[in-house]
Design a protein around this motif. Structure first.
Motif, PDB file in Angstrom:
ATOM      1  N   VAL A  80      16.041  19.075 -16.229  1.00  0.00           N
ATOM      2  CA  VAL A  80      16.438  17.736 -17.501  1.00  0.00           C
ATOM      3  C   VAL A  80      15.578  18.112 -18.505  1.00  0.00           C
ATOM      4  O   VAL A  80      14.317  18.222 -18.284  1.00  0.00           O
ATOM      5  CB  VAL A  80      16.255  16.625 -16.945  1.00  0.00           C
ATOM      6  N   VAL A  81      16.369  18.092 -19.886  1.00  0.00           N
ATOM      7  CA  VAL A  81      15.494  18.237 -21.040  1.00  0.00           C
ATOM      8  C   VAL A  81      15.954  17.260 -22.091  1.00  0.00           C
ATOM      9  O   VAL A  81      16.545  16.351 -21.725  1.00  0.00           O
ATOM     10  CB  VAL A  81      15.943  19.975 -21.603  1.00  0.00           C
ATOM     11  N   PRO A 117      12.216  12.739 -15.268  1.00  0.00           N
ATOM     12  CA  PRO A 117      13.521  13.693 -15.186  1.00  0.00           C
ATOM     13  C   PRO A 117      13.919  13.768 -13.555  1.00  0.00           C
ATOM     14  O   PRO A 117      15.074  14.136 -12.982  1.00  0.00           O
ATOM     15  CB  PRO A 117      13.145  15.062 -15.498  1.00  0.00           C
ATOM     16  N   ALA A 118      13.027  13.283 -12.706  1.00  0.00           N
ATOM     17  CA  ALA A 118      13.027  13.539 -11.286  1.00  0.00           C
ATOM     18  C   ALA A 118      14.260  12.751 -10.765  1.00  0.00           C
ATOM     19  O   ALA A 118      15.122  13.451  -9.789  1.00  0.00           O
ATOM     20  CB  ALA A 118      11.804  13.168 -10.421  1.00  0.00           C
ATOM     21  N   ILE A 119      14.574  11.755 -10.945  1.00  0.00           N
ATOM     22  CA  ILE A 119      15.659  10.994 -10.703  1.00  0.00           C
ATOM     23  C   ILE A 119      16.831  11.306 -10.777  1.00  0.00           C
ATOM     24  O   ILE A 119      17.931  11.488 -10.084  1.00  0.00           O
ATOM     25  CB  ILE A 119      15.543   9.330 -11.026  1.00  0.00           C
ATOM     26  N   LEU A 120      17.106  11.933 -11.934  1.00  0.00           N
ATOM     27  CA  LEU A 120      18.333  12.411 -12.327  1.00  0.00           C
ATOM     28  C   LEU A 120      18.632  13.987 -11.594  1.00  0.00           C
ATOM     29  O   LEU A 120      19.736  14.076 -11.011  1.00  0.00           O
ATOM     30  CB  LEU A 120      18.481  12.692 -13.753  1.00  0.00           C
ATOM     31  N   GLU A 121      17.471  14.683 -11.491  1.00  0.00           N
ATOM     32  CA  GLU A 121      17.448  16.043 -10.978  1.00  0.00           C
ATOM     33  C   GLU A 121      17.791  15.826  -9.587  1.00  0.00           C
ATOM     34  O   GLU A 121      18.510  16.641  -8.839  1.00  0.00           O
ATOM     35  CB  GLU A 121      16.234  16.829 -11.282  1.00  0.00           C
ATOM     36  N   ASP A 122      17.217  14.807  -8.748  1.00  0.00           N
ATOM     37  CA  ASP A 122      17.479  14.584  -7.415  1.00  0.00           C
ATOM     38  C   ASP A 122      18.952  14.308  -7.277  1.00  0.00           C
ATOM     39  O   ASP A 122      19.383  15.026  -6.147  1.00  0.00           O
ATOM     40  CB  ASP A 122      16.482  13.455  -6.876  1.00  0.00           C
ATOM     41  N   ALA A 126      22.381   5.926 -12.192  1.00  0.00           N
ATOM     42  CA  ALA A 126      21.033   5.394 -11.739  1.00  0.00           C
ATOM     43  C   ALA A 126      19.927   4.906 -13.014  1.00  0.00           C
ATOM     44  O   ALA A 126      18.890   4.580 -12.708  1.00  0.00           O
ATOM     45  CB  ALA A 126      20.224   6.342 -10.838  1.00  0.00           C
ATOM     46  N   VAL A 127      20.430   5.303 -13.983  1.00  0.00           N
ATOM     47  CA  VAL A 127      19.427   5.051 -15.296  1.00  0.00           C
ATOM     48  C   VAL A 127      20.318   4.326 -16.393  1.00  0.00           C
ATOM     49  O   VAL A 127      21.410   4.143 -16.311  1.00  0.00           O
ATOM     50  CB  VAL A 127      18.966   6.406 -15.822  1.00  0.00           C
ATOM     51  N   SER A 128      19.461   4.125 -17.450  1.00  0.00           N
ATOM     52  CA  SER A 128      19.878   3.324 -18.519  1.00  0.00           C
ATOM     53  C   SER A 128      20.628   4.459 -19.302  1.00  0.00           C
ATOM     54  O   SER A 128      20.516   5.751 -19.361  1.00  0.00           O
ATOM     55  CB  SER A 128      18.766   2.799 -19.413  1.00  0.00           C
ATOM     56  N   ARG A 129      21.400   3.956 -20.412  1.00  0.00           N
ATOM     57  CA  ARG A 129      22.135   4.816 -21.343  1.00  0.00           C
ATOM     58  C   ARG A 129      21.213   5.866 -22.074  1.00  0.00           C
ATOM     59  O   ARG A 129      21.442   6.677 -22.296  1.00  0.00           O
ATOM     60  CB  ARG A 129      23.080   3.806 -22.130  1.00  0.00           C
ATOM     61  N   ALA A 130      20.233   5.196 -22.534  1.00  0.00           N
ATOM     62  CA  ALA A 130      18.865   6.033 -23.311  1.00  0.00           C
ATOM     63  C   ALA A 130      18.601   7.258 -22.454  1.00  0.00           C
ATOM     64  O   ALA A 130      18.172   8.194 -22.873  1.00  0.00           O
ATOM     65  CB  ALA A 130      18.098   5.141 -24.040  1.00  0.00           C
ATOM     66  N   GLU A 131      18.440   7.068 -21.102  1.00  0.00           N
ATOM     67  CA  GLU A 131      18.090   7.922 -20.223  1.00  0.00           C
ATOM     68  C   GLU A 131      19.196   9.190 -19.826  1.00  0.00           C
ATOM     69  O   GLU A 131      18.925  10.003 -18.945  1.00  0.00           O
ATOM     70  CB  GLU A 131      17.245   7.276 -18.937  1.00  0.00           C
ATOM     71  N   SER A 132      20.380   8.673 -20.040  1.00  0.00           N
ATOM     72  CA  SER A 132      21.426   9.592 -19.303  1.00  0.00           C
ATOM     73  C   SER A 132      21.669  10.823 -19.799  1.00  0.00           C
ATOM     74  O   SER A 132      21.492  11.001 -21.200  1.00  0.00           O
ATOM     75  CB  SER A 132      22.532   8.597 -19.411  1.00  0.00           C
ATOM     76  N   ILE A 133      22.140  11.626 -19.050  1.00  0.00           N
ATOM     77  CA  ILE A 133      22.341  13.008 -19.470  1.00  0.00           C
ATOM     78  C   ILE A 133      23.814  12.791 -20.390  1.00  0.00           C
ATOM     79  O   ILE A 133      24.803  12.744 -19.749  1.00  0.00           O
ATOM     80  CB  ILE A 133      22.536  13.821 -18.328  1.00  0.00           C
ATOM     81  N   GLY A 154       0.770  -1.128  -0.066  1.00  0.00           N
ATOM     82  CA  GLY A 154       0.067  -0.305   0.008  1.00  0.00           C
ATOM     83  C   GLY A 154       0.950   1.263   0.074  1.00  0.00           C
ATOM     84  O   GLY A 154       0.331   2.324  -0.075  1.00  0.00           O
ATOM     85  N   PHE A 155       2.132   1.208  -0.013  1.00  0.00           N
ATOM     86  CA  PHE A 155       3.090   2.266  -0.106  1.00  0.00           C
ATOM     87  C   PHE A 155       2.985   3.131  -1.675  1.00  0.00           C
ATOM     88  O   PHE A 155       3.114   2.086  -2.556  1.00  0.00           O
ATOM     89  CB  PHE A 155       4.375   2.121   0.421  1.00  0.00           C
ATOM     90  N   ILE A 156       3.070   4.249  -1.668  1.00  0.00           N
ATOM     91  CA  ILE A 156       2.990   4.803  -2.891  1.00  0.00           C
ATOM     92  C   ILE A 156       4.204   5.376  -3.219  1.00  0.00           C
ATOM     93  O   ILE A 156       4.830   6.186  -2.445  1.00  0.00           O
ATOM     94  CB  ILE A 156       1.897   6.220  -2.686  1.00  0.00           C
ATOM     95  N   TRP A 157       4.393   5.387  -4.677  1.00  0.00           N
ATOM     96  CA  TRP A 157       5.786   5.666  -5.107  1.00  0.00           C
ATOM     97  C   TRP A 157       5.637   6.680  -6.320  1.00  0.00           C
ATOM     98  O   TRP A 157       4.965   6.342  -7.244  1.00  0.00           O
ATOM     99  CB  TRP A 157       6.569   4.634  -5.586  1.00  0.00           C
ATOM    100  N   VAL A 158       6.141   7.872  -6.058  1.00  0.00           N
ATOM    101  CA  VAL A 158       5.932   9.138  -7.167  1.00  0.00           C
ATOM    102  C   VAL A 158       7.008   9.001  -7.944  1.00  0.00           C
ATOM    103  O   VAL A 158       8.083   8.906  -7.639  1.00  0.00           O
ATOM    104  CB  VAL A 158       5.724  10.161  -6.707  1.00  0.00           C
ATOM    105  N   THR A 159       6.958   8.839  -9.312  1.00  0.00           N
ATOM    106  CA  THR A 159       7.929   8.829 -10.459  1.00  0.00           C
ATOM    107  C   THR A 159       8.027  10.251 -10.907  1.00  0.00           C
ATOM    108  O   THR A 159       9.233  10.445 -11.923  1.00  0.00           O
ATOM    109  CB  THR A 159       7.798   7.777 -11.078  1.00  0.00           C
ATOM    110  N   GLY A 160       7.040  11.142 -11.157  1.00  0.00           N
ATOM    111  CA  GLY A 160       7.211  12.361 -11.723  1.00  0.00           C
ATOM    112  C   GLY A 160       5.771  13.018 -12.079  1.00  0.00           C
ATOM    113  O   GLY A 160       4.698  12.359 -12.034  1.00  0.00           O
TER     114      GLY A 160
END
Length: 634
Positions: free
Chosen positions: A529-530, A511-516, A585-592, A489-495
């Motif tokens: 993140v853009v 974008p939230a995980i990279l920005e954090d 923390a992310v895949s290559r396609a998601e990386s900055i 029942g725990f809620i996880w917000v992803t963006g």
């Protein structure tokens, strides 16, 4: 729009609620994530005769000598205000409002920092059936004008002459806007002097004629994009979250029933206003700190047992501690024990708990680092409530490991602030907790978080189209946020749904995980993140002018401005390393792949942050469109 019976017990006239039950998943389809419903039974159902003044009039009658608030004096000491004294001041101002001709349903603007008088005027307006409509102290003349026009303001309470001057053009332009009273010019005494004692009977008559579903306030969403919308909140909405709050019950057990909280976030924001009402209802002693420059000094003298803050405050505390450690051995020591705190907190969530060796390191870290960190908050602070934006697991684990547990919650202005929250004894760091008592939370097939309960607003002021768009056909409020609900029942917000980036290659990136992770660097203030419809992900970075001088000195670099630092090879190399760590923390396609340092920090004053310190992403993307295109030029 409202599901009215999520709570399991009725309110008693003596105001003693039963304990809240634990959260659980409603048995719809618990194995299908998009059909799980997180639900926590409430303690109290708000009945029709209840209103905010009805509840607090009863408390003042039952506990006249209980200290409700402590006011800060000019010499930095705190003077107690009992409920007897507080209600006398409320009634005095309320009588003055009646003498001014305020009727039930009238709107009065309050433009002020967080201070005692904000609460006093707010309460006095409720006592006569009127509504306090907050205007942020940082709002522009145009924003204030819109609120005055849309909510048909009759009078205004401004903290300073400067704020009154900002409201003056609207007063000249709108016939319904009659007068502004200035707090620093004695607004309380001026209004109170107009009243007549015989109007006390009229005050009580108005309170007795109020109902739970009557309008209590209109809070204009600060808005990360577009013109602010006025969320209409009823007495039922606000009382539900104030009375059903799980935090004070749990915290009181851990601190022997003695609770103090220092409010410094804007009372114009639903988050602080909710905590204010909850604390006053639960018997927590409330203090107000109107000047951000004095927060640390005020915490040392007030000694709160818990506070509320937004993630940027916790980032500032961590980055300041890192920068203060200096360089060499001290810096290595701080960073080592920061890792220990993180590991210790994570081990707390395992069946076996922290190992003997980890406990020994943690004790050493407490003596060398953590105690000093806690001392700057007054020494009694054990818990903090975080909301307004994602905190992130990194900071959550560090602070819990250091002895300050941050209880992350989630909500919106439209849900009277909270709709989910972690509580002592039921914490999943990185999540926003289970559903708030008396609330239901689910997600649809797109992963959007949907909400039901007595805390959900009744609609937007003068905007039926936006109201209709905000609800599903079966009455769930559309939050606009993306997330999931786990099997407990725990809620996880992803963006945010509107912030989801889809690259030219079709990759969805939140974008939230990279920005954090990037904001964890001492000199990074904000990150956007853009990469929407672009071949790869990029980032706009702003530097923290407060942290920059110490960081430069620690790295044997000469003093330089933010603009100069943004072009310095060694600073850029440090930022590049921070970007590479975030990308882990992310895949290559998601990386900055590329980033640019902007020449100035985002702030509320320049229009790039909301008053709750969230980035106005749409404004940034619009104003820095050319800079973003430059990232992809080659």
């Amino acid at each position: 729009m409202r599901e009215n019976k999520d709570s399991s017990h009725s309110h008693t006239r003596d105001g003693h609620p039963e304990a809240a039950s634990p959260s659980f998943l409603l048995p719809t389809s618990p194995d299908e994530p998009h059909h799980r419903i997180s639900f926590t039974p409430g303690k109290i159902t708000i009945t029709d005769e209840m209103s905010i003044p009805w509840v607090f009039r009863n408390i003042a009658k039952d506990k006249p000598d209980h200290v409700a608030i402590e006011r800060k004096s000019s010499i930095g000491t705190w003077t107690p205000v009992t409920w007897r004294q507080f209600e006398a001041e409320i009634r005095s101002v309320a009588r003055g409002f009646i003498a001014l001709g305020l009727h039930v349903g009238d709107n009065v603007a309050i433009m002020s920092h967080t201070r005692y008088e904000f609460t006093l005027f707010d309460m006095a307006l409720w006592w006569i059936g009127a509504h306090g409509i907050p205007i942020y102290e940082t709002d522009s003349a145009e924003q204030a004008r819109w609120i005055i026009e849309d909510s048909h303001i009759r009078f205004a309470i401004a903290e300073t002459n400067q704020m009154a001057d900002l409201l003056a053009p609207a007063q000249r332009d709108f016939d319904h806007f009659e007068r502004t009273f200035v707090i620093e010019n004695g607004a309380q005494n001026t209004i109170a002097s107009l009243g007549r004692l015989e109007d006390d009977a009229e005050i009580d008559r108005r309170i007795d004629n109020l109902h739970a579903d009557d309008l209590a306030t209109i809070i204009y969403t600060s808005g990360t994009m577009g013109k602010p919308k006025g969320a209409c909140l009823t007495h039922r909405n606000l009382l539900h979250v104030a009375i059903n709050g799980p935090l004070d019950d749990n915290l009181s057990k851990l601190t022997g029933g003695y609770q103090r909280t220092l409010l410094f976030l804007p009372l114009a924001h639903s988050f602080a206003r909710f905590i204010n009402l909850m604390a006053l209802y639960c018997g927590t002693i409330v203090g107000y700190s109107p000047d951000a420059k004095n927060i640390v000094a005020d915490m040392k003298t007030f000694k709160p047992t818990y506070i509320l803050a937004v993630p940027r405050v916790f980032e500032k505390i961590y980055n300041a501690a890192d920068a203060k450690a200096g360089r060499g051995l001290k810096l290595k020591l701080f960073r080592h024990y920061a890792k220990v705190a993180n590991a210790y907190s994570r081990a707390m969530d395992t069946p076996e708990g922290p190992s003997f060796a980890l406990k020994a390191q943690h004790r050493a870290g407490d003596a060398l680092v953590y105690q000093q960190l806690r001392a700057i908050t007054g020494g009694n602070l054990k818990y903090a409530i975080s909301g307004g934006a994602p905190l992130g697991a990194r900071l959550g684990h560090f602070f819990r490991g250091a002895g300050l547990t941050v209880l992350e919650g989630y909500g919106l202005t439209e849900t009277s602030a909270p709709t989910a929250v972690n509580v002592p004894g039921a914490i999943r760091i990185g999540s926003v907790g289970p559903a708030y008592p008396g609330c239901r939370v689910t997600t649809n097939d797109d992963g959007e978080i949907l909400v039901k309960g007595d805390h959900v607003f009744v609609g937007y002021n003068n905007n039926p189209e936006a109201t209709s768009e905000s609800f599903t056909e079966d009455g769930w409020y559309r939050s606009g946020d993306l997330g999931s609900i786990d099997e407990e029942g725990f809620i996880w917000v992803t963006g945010r749904k509107k912030e989801l980036i889809v690259t030219a290659g079709g990759k969805n990136v939140a974008p939230a995980i990279l920005e954090d992770r990037l904001r964890g660097h001492p000199i990074i203030s904000q990150v956007v993140v853009v990469g929407d419809k672009k071949p790869f992900i990029g980032a706009l970075i702003t530097l923290d002018p407060d942290m920059l001088p110490t960081w430069l000195a620690n790295h044997s670099l000469p003093p330089m401005s933010v603009d100069e630092a943004g072009n310095d090879p060694q600073v850029l190399a440090a930022l590049d390393r921070a970007v590479r760590r975030a990308n882990e923390a992310v895949s290559r396609a998601e990386s900055i792949r590329k980033f640019v340092v902007l020449p100035a920090e985002f702030s509320v004053q320049n229009g790039y942050l909301t008053p709750s310190l969230k980035v106005k992403r749409a404004t940034v993307l619009r104003d820095f469109a050319q800079t973003i295109e430059g990232l992809y030029a080659s």
